[in-house]
Design a protein around this motif. Structure first.
Motif, PDB file in Angstrom:
ATOM      1  N   VAL A 100       0.841  -1.200   0.000  1.00  0.00           N
ATOM      2  CA  VAL A 100       0.000   0.000   0.000  1.00  0.00           C
ATOM      3  C   VAL A 100       0.880   1.255   0.000  1.00  0.00           C
ATOM      4  CG1 VAL A 100      -1.689   1.334   1.348  1.00  0.00           C
ATOM      5  CG2 VAL A 100      -1.975  -1.144   1.053  1.00  0.00           C
ATOM      6  N   LEU A 117      -6.773  -2.260  -0.627  1.00  0.00           N
ATOM      7  CA  LEU A 117      -7.241  -2.269   0.764  1.00  0.00           C
ATOM      8  C   LEU A 117      -8.656  -2.828   0.874  1.00  0.00           C
ATOM      9  CD1 LEU A 117      -5.815   1.127   2.069  1.00  0.00           C
ATOM     10  CD2 LEU A 117      -5.114  -1.180   2.752  1.00  0.00           C
ATOM     11  N   GLU A 118      -9.512  -2.501  -0.087  1.00  0.00           N
ATOM     12  CA  GLU A 118     -10.873  -3.025  -0.089  1.00  0.00           C
ATOM     13  C   GLU A 118     -10.868  -4.544  -0.250  1.00  0.00           C
ATOM     14  OE1 GLU A 118     -14.770  -3.403   0.379  1.00  0.00           O
ATOM     15  OE2 GLU A 118     -13.679  -1.535   0.703  1.00  0.00           O
ATOM     16  N   LEU A 177       0.881   4.185  -2.840  1.00  0.00           N
ATOM     17  CA  LEU A 177       0.611   5.585  -2.515  1.00  0.00           C
ATOM     18  C   LEU A 177       1.798   6.467  -2.899  1.00  0.00           C
ATOM     19  CD1 LEU A 177      -1.146   5.245   0.963  1.00  0.00           C
ATOM     20  CD2 LEU A 177      -2.216   5.818  -1.232  1.00  0.00           C
ATOM     21  N   ARG A 228      -9.707  -6.050   3.005  1.00  0.00           N
ATOM     22  CA  ARG A 228     -10.764  -5.989   4.018  1.00  0.00           C
ATOM     23  C   ARG A 228     -11.809  -7.075   3.790  1.00  0.00           C
ATOM     24  NH1 ARG A 228     -15.684  -4.450   4.436  1.00  0.00           N
ATOM     25  NH2 ARG A 228     -15.812  -3.491   2.395  1.00  0.00           N
ATOM     26  N   GLU A 245      -6.511   1.941  -2.893  1.00  0.00           N
ATOM     27  CA  GLU A 245      -7.848   1.848  -2.307  1.00  0.00           C
ATOM     28  C   GLU A 245      -8.495   0.505  -2.643  1.00  0.00           C
ATOM     29  OE1 GLU A 245     -12.095   4.141  -2.723  1.00  0.00           O
ATOM     30  OE2 GLU A 245     -10.269   5.308  -3.077  1.00  0.00           O
ATOM     31  N   ASN A 284      -3.269   5.959  -6.084  1.00  0.00           N
ATOM     32  CA  ASN A 284      -4.213   6.018  -4.959  1.00  0.00           C
ATOM     33  C   ASN A 284      -5.425   5.113  -5.163  1.00  0.00           C
ATOM     34  OD1 ASN A 284      -2.451   7.865  -3.950  1.00  0.00           O
ATOM     35  ND2 ASN A 284      -3.761   9.651  -4.306  1.00  0.00           N
ATOM     36  N   LYS A 285      -5.953   5.113  -6.359  1.00  0.00           N
ATOM     37  CA  LYS A 285      -7.147   4.289  -6.629  1.00  0.00           C
ATOM     38  C   LYS A 285      -6.791   2.801  -6.503  1.00  0.00           C
ATOM     39  CE  LYS A 285     -11.391   3.776  -7.856  1.00  0.00           C
ATOM     40  NZ  LYS A 285     -12.426   3.970  -6.865  1.00  0.00           N
ATOM     41  N   GLU A 286      -5.626   2.423  -7.016  1.00  0.00           N
ATOM     42  CA  GLU A 286      -5.179   1.025  -6.923  1.00  0.00           C
ATOM     43  C   GLU A 286      -4.970   0.627  -5.460  1.00  0.00           C
ATOM     44  OE1 GLU A 286      -1.670  -1.797  -8.815  1.00  0.00           O
ATOM     45  OE2 GLU A 286      -1.855   0.280  -9.483  1.00  0.00           O
TER      46      GLU A 286
END
Length: 144
Positions: free
Chosen positions: A113, A129-130, A117, A133, A126, A122-124
């Motif tokens: 991550v 991380l999704e 960043l 999760r 995100e 940033n979108k990748e």
């Protein structure tokens, strides 16, 4: 009741029975007029001594058998406790290994991550991380 307890009970019953037989023999000798015969007092004394020795042997034998049974039981309990302690130690070691692997995985994911960043993706990051999760939620729901 185990074999040892049965053996102890048999000893506890056998010795008093033998003593009772010797007492009956002694009483029979005394009641049948053996008192007046030569050697009858010696025979009575020997019978009384045999009764005393029999009682002494019975107490020692039963005590030794009881002590041996108790020592064996204690050794068995100690063995079971040791097995239980080993099992708990193995569980704790497996748990430590799982925690170590989890920490390692988290470091790697954070590194990925951070790298995304840093590169401006940033979108990748995100989406990554999704995805992470949702995998964690699936694991949690699978266990719960």
């Amino acid at each position: 009741m185990g074999k040892k307890e049965v053996r102890l009970r048999e000893l506890s019953l056998l010795m008093p029975a033998a003593g009772a037989v010797l007492l009956l023999v002694l009483a029979g000798w005394l009641l049948t007029g053996m008192r007046g015969r030569p050697g009858a007092s010696v025979l009575a004394a020997l019978t009384a001594a045999a009764l005393f020795l029999l009682a002494l042997f019975e107490r020692r034998s039963v005590r030794k058998t009881r002590d041996r049974i108790l020592a064996e039981r204690e050794a068995e309990v100690c063995g079971k406790r040791m097995e239980h302690a080993v099992m708990l130690a193995q569980r704790a070691r497996k748990h430590e290994e799982r925690v170590y692997r989890l920490n390692h995985d988290i470091k790697n994911h954070l590194g990925v991550v951070y790298s995304m960043l840093e590169d401006g993706r940033n979108k990748e990051a995100e989406l990554y991380l999704e995805k992470l999760r949702s995998e964690l939620e699936e694991r949690e729901n699978g266990r719960g």
